[in-house]
Scaffold this active site. Structure first.
Site, PDB file in Angstrom:
ATOM      1  CB  SER A 131      -6.452  -1.163  -7.460  1.00  0.00           C
ATOM      2  OG  SER A 131      -6.316  -0.248  -6.409  1.00  0.00           O
ATOM      3  CD  GLN A 132     -13.361   0.050  -5.423  1.00  0.00           C
ATOM      4  OE1 GLN A 132     -13.657   0.761  -4.484  1.00  0.00           O
ATOM      5  NE2 GLN A 132     -13.780   0.282  -6.649  1.00  0.00           N
ATOM      6  CE1 TYR A 142     -12.254   4.100  -2.759  1.00  0.00           C
ATOM      7  CE2 TYR A 142     -10.944   5.992  -3.444  1.00  0.00           C
ATOM      8  CZ  TYR A 142     -11.869   5.416  -2.588  1.00  0.00           C
ATOM      9  OH  TYR A 142     -12.408   6.158  -1.549  1.00  0.00           O
ATOM     10  CG  ASP A 200       1.127  -0.554  -4.801  1.00  0.00           C
ATOM     11  OD1 ASP A 200       0.756   0.606  -4.548  1.00  0.00           O
ATOM     12  OD2 ASP A 200       0.368  -1.440  -5.248  1.00  0.00           O
ATOM     13  CG  HIS A 240      -1.636   1.064  -7.135  1.00  0.00           C
ATOM     14  ND1 HIS A 240      -1.777  -0.062  -6.355  1.00  0.00           N
ATOM     15  CD2 HIS A 240      -2.899   1.419  -7.511  1.00  0.00           C
ATOM     16  CE1 HIS A 240      -3.055  -0.381  -6.253  1.00  0.00           C
ATOM     17  NE2 HIS A 240      -3.756   0.496  -6.942  1.00  0.00           N
TER      18      HIS A 240
END
Length: 323
Positions: free
Chosen positions: A188-189, A92, A274, A303
């Protein structure tokens, strides 16, 4: 930082109910058909680079709405014949970055296609693909989580998920790629995009999803104050009368609804501290995932997840599913 979610023994069995709209499959079938009505126009232009062991190509293909999407294609200079390929999606706020930041997979013998992220690429990694369906369409900061969120037809991630599917098609069109040996990958994204593609593309060799975002979306907004999920919570805080409308839109993009449709072997990773992608959201996706799967757990990480410690597992997994 401390454990913020369920105990690991609870997470291992966590299988929450999904919220899936009745026209979910038709929505995505129609969306992809509309994108494919535009020519793919995948183009790969050799880039002058001081690198001697890796060939770098500046890539462009047409994604959602026929909009040109940028990317990098990297491959080992000494390779002959079609190669297995890694299609990578970015976290992201980031874009495709600079080509010499992306040398791992080509160094391991793969063709490596890195998709730029429309309208992002101003938070931490350079991007240059505009989102031509938004005002002020160049790469922007801080976020896109609520862009067009009041209807699935206008939501930002309809465009980005479609781009991600078309990126696989672009990689497959490259003469040095073996289209039967494609692994989608991201953190992540990027991990969320990989899982969405796994549910929309039926013939992938594998899926690498590290600390994936965009999973179990409503639950995520209820258990963390971390961004980017907080963007949605803040929107609902102001637009009190639009909350159910928001989550109806998000049900078309929740990773759980793609995980149940995915059949390719998958390697997930999750971090138990996270606050950005809480572990229960990752385990919800993992436990719903329909294909063969395994998960690596990092108990004391946030994260950042496994970072370099996850690389040997990813390399081993990719080698096994593309042999």
């Amino acid at each position: 930082m401390a454990f913020i979610d369920k105990d690991l023994d609870e997470l291992v069995g966590y299988l929450p109910a999904r919220t899936e709209p009745g026209d979910f499959a038709a929505f995505w079938s129609d969306t992809l058909a509309a994108a494919r009505s535009h020519p793919l126009d995948a183009a790969f232009t050799a880039l002058e680079s001081p690198l001697t062991t890796v060939v770098v190509e500046d890539a462009t293909f047409r994604g959602y709405g026929g909009q040109p999407i940028k990317g990098w294609m990297l491959r080992p200079a000494a390779a002959t014949g079609p190669l297995p390929a890694i299609v990578e999606y970015v976290g992201y706020g980031g874009g495709r970055g600079l080509h010499f930041e992306r040398l791992l997979w080509a160094s391991a013998g793969y063709a490596h296609f890195v998709m730029d992220t429309r309208g992002q690429g101003a938070g931490w990694s350079v991007g240059e693909t505009p989102d031509d369906f938004a005002d002020g369409n160049g790469p922007a900061y801080p976020g896109v989580m609520t862009r067009g969120i009041l209807a699935p037809e206008t939501y930002y991630y309809r465009r980005l998920y479609t781009d991600a599917v078309r990126a696989v098609e672009a990689a497959r069109s490259h003469p040095h790629v073996d289209g039967s040996r494609i692994v989608v990958h991201g953190g992540s994204q990027g991990g969320g995009l990989a899982l969405a593609v796994a549910g929309l593309v039926g013939d992938l060799a594998g899926v690498l999803a590290d600390v994936p975002f965009l999973q179990h979306l409503r639950h995520a907004t209820e258990i963390t104050d971390g961004f980017p999920y907080k963007e949605i919570a803040n929107f609902c805080k102001v637009h009190r009368d639009k909350t159910e409308q928001v989550f109806r839109t998000l049900s078309y993009f929740d990773g759980l609804n793609f995980a149940v449709r995915a059949g390719a072997p998958a390697l997930y990773s999750v971090a138990l501290m996270d606050e950005i992608c809480p572990p229960s959201t990752v385990f919800a996706s993992y436990n719903h995932y329909a294909g063969p799967k395994e998960i690596t757990v990092y108990p004391y990480n946030g994260h950042e997840g496994g970072q370099a410690h996850q690389v040997p597992a990813a390399l081993s997994f990719a080698a096994a599913v593309t042999k």
